[in-house]
Design a protein around this motif. Structure first.
Motif, PDB file in Angstrom:
ATOM      1  N   LYS A   1      -7.965   1.348  -5.157  1.00 33.84           N
ATOM      2  CA  LYS A   1      -7.224   2.613  -5.041  1.00 33.84           C
ATOM      3  C   LYS A   1      -5.791   2.345  -4.579  1.00 33.84           C
ATOM      4  CE  LYS A   1      -7.351   6.954  -2.457  1.00 33.84           C
ATOM      5  NZ  LYS A   1      -8.062   7.696  -1.424  1.00 33.84           N
ATOM      6  N   ARG A   2      -5.635   1.467  -3.605  1.00 31.96           N
ATOM      7  CA  ARG A   2      -4.296   1.135  -3.104  1.00 31.96           C
ATOM      8  C   ARG A   2      -3.471   0.390  -4.149  1.00 31.96           C
ATOM      9  NH1 ARG A   2      -7.297  -0.521   2.048  1.00 31.96           N
ATOM     10  NH2 ARG A   2      -7.349   1.426   3.200  1.00 31.96           N
ATOM     11  N   ALA A   3      -4.135  -0.458  -4.937  1.00 30.39           N
ATOM     12  CA  ALA A   3      -3.431  -1.196  -5.987  1.00 30.39           C
ATOM     13  C   ALA A   3      -2.919  -0.247  -7.063  1.00 30.39           C
ATOM     14  CB  ALA A   3      -4.348  -2.243  -6.601  1.00 30.39           C
ATOM     15  N   VAL A   4      -3.700   0.741  -7.427  1.00 31.03           N
ATOM     16  CA  VAL A   4      -3.285   1.730  -8.435  1.00 31.03           C
ATOM     17  C   VAL A   4      -2.133   2.567  -7.902  1.00 31.03           C
ATOM     18  CG1 VAL A   4      -4.019   3.826  -9.644  1.00 31.03           C
ATOM     19  CG2 VAL A   4      -5.514   1.832  -9.598  1.00 31.03           C
ATOM     20  N   GLN A   5      -2.212   2.964  -6.637  1.00 31.75           N
ATOM     21  CA  GLN A   5      -1.146   3.767  -6.042  1.00 31.75           C
ATOM     22  C   GLN A   5       0.165   2.989  -5.975  1.00 31.75           C
ATOM     23  OE1 GLN A   5      -2.671   5.036  -2.259  1.00 31.75           O
ATOM     24  NE2 GLN A   5      -3.664   6.850  -3.121  1.00 31.75           N
ATOM     25  N   SER A   6       0.121   1.699  -5.647  1.00 30.32           N
ATOM     26  CA  SER A   6       1.349   0.903  -5.536  1.00 30.32           C
ATOM     27  C   SER A   6       1.945   0.635  -6.920  1.00 30.32           C
ATOM     28  CB  SER A   6       1.098  -0.403  -4.803  1.00 30.32           C
ATOM     29  OG  SER A   6       0.223  -1.210  -5.561  1.00 30.32           O
ATOM     30  N   GLN A   7       1.120   0.529  -7.960  1.00 29.87           N
ATOM     31  CA  GLN A   7       1.624   0.326  -9.322  1.00 29.87           C
ATOM     32  C   GLN A   7       2.262   1.589  -9.862  1.00 29.87           C
ATOM     33  OE1 GLN A   7      -1.621  -1.007 -11.662  1.00 29.87           O
ATOM     34  NE2 GLN A   7      -1.641  -3.074 -10.799  1.00 29.87           N
TER      35      GLN A   7
ATOM     36  N   VAL B   1       3.103   3.332  -0.156  1.00 32.11           N
ATOM     37  CA  VAL B   1       1.924   3.159   0.693  1.00 32.11           C
ATOM     38  C   VAL B   1       2.410   3.000   2.120  1.00 32.11           C
ATOM     39  CG1 VAL B   1      -0.091   1.744   1.154  1.00 32.11           C
ATOM     40  CG2 VAL B   1       0.715   2.043  -1.194  1.00 32.11           C
ATOM     41  N   GLN B   2       1.976   3.923   2.972  1.00 31.16           N
ATOM     42  CA  GLN B   2       2.370   3.855   4.373  1.00 31.16           C
ATOM     43  C   GLN B   2       1.200   3.352   5.199  1.00 31.16           C
ATOM     44  OE1 GLN B   2       3.723   7.663   5.562  1.00 31.16           O
ATOM     45  NE2 GLN B   2       5.501   7.635   4.224  1.00 31.16           N
ATOM     46  N   PRO B   3       1.454   2.386   6.091  1.00 29.82           N
ATOM     47  CA  PRO B   3       0.372   1.851   6.907  1.00 29.82           C
ATOM     48  C   PRO B   3      -0.129   2.823   7.942  1.00 29.82           C
ATOM     49  CG  PRO B   3       2.416   0.670   7.324  1.00 29.82           C
ATOM     50  CD  PRO B   3       2.711   1.697   6.300  1.00 29.82           C
TER      51      PRO B   3
END
Length: 164
Positions: A151-157, A162-164
């Motif tokens: 999910k995080r990989a799709v959001q960053s692409q 992405v906020q920690p």
């Protein structure tokens, strides 16, 4: 009360399934009645585990006697004296499920599944269950972590920040 087992072909089937059928003659008000009783076969090793379970968990077991059979006289616990089968319905329904491993071994030999991770046998709660309860918790965490990673990989692409 006498037990009369069925034909040799029935005995062969019973050996495969672990279940047997016995007929009991009961006298009730002068009448003789034939009732079929399902006998669940057990091994001597299972019998020892069952006796330990009865002495530890059965609320009707008191000093070798059964309170359910008490009619003014003390009666020995039927399940404790039997070596080859399960005859007590209370034990079968209330006490035996407390030991999940023994319950799976005795009651549901055909419904047992083998865990894909640790290879131990367990009784599934759903028909598509693949893992024993211990391994299921670990596997659930691994799958959730992998899902979040994707999910995080799709959001960053996609250009999301992405906020920690």
């Amino acid at each position: 009360m006498g037990y009369d087992f069925a034909t040799p072909s029935d005995r062969a089937r019973d050996r495969k399934t672990g279940f047997g059928e016995a007929t009991a003659q009961l006298d009730s008000k002068g009448r003789t009645k034939e009732v079929k009783i399902m006998v669940i076969k057990i091994t001597p090793k299972q019998s020892k585990r069952i006796n330990a379970l009865i002495k530890k968990l059965c609320c009707n077991y008191v000093d070798g006697s059964c309170l359910l059979l008490d009619d003014g006289e003390e009666h020995a616990c039927v399940q404790c004296i039997s070596r080859y089968g399960i005859y007590c319905n209370y034990f079968k329904n209330a006490v035996l499920p407390a030991d999940r491993e023994l319950f799976a071994e005795i009651m549901q030999p055909s419904r047992q599944k083998r865990c894909q991770i640790c290879k131990s046998y367990f009784v599934p709660r759903a028909k598509n269950q693949r893992y024993c309860p211990n391994c299921a918790a670990v596997q659930k965490r691994k799958k959730a972590a992998e899902r979040q990673r994707r999910k995080r990989a799709v959001q960053s692409q996609a250009g999301f920040r992405v906020q920690p």
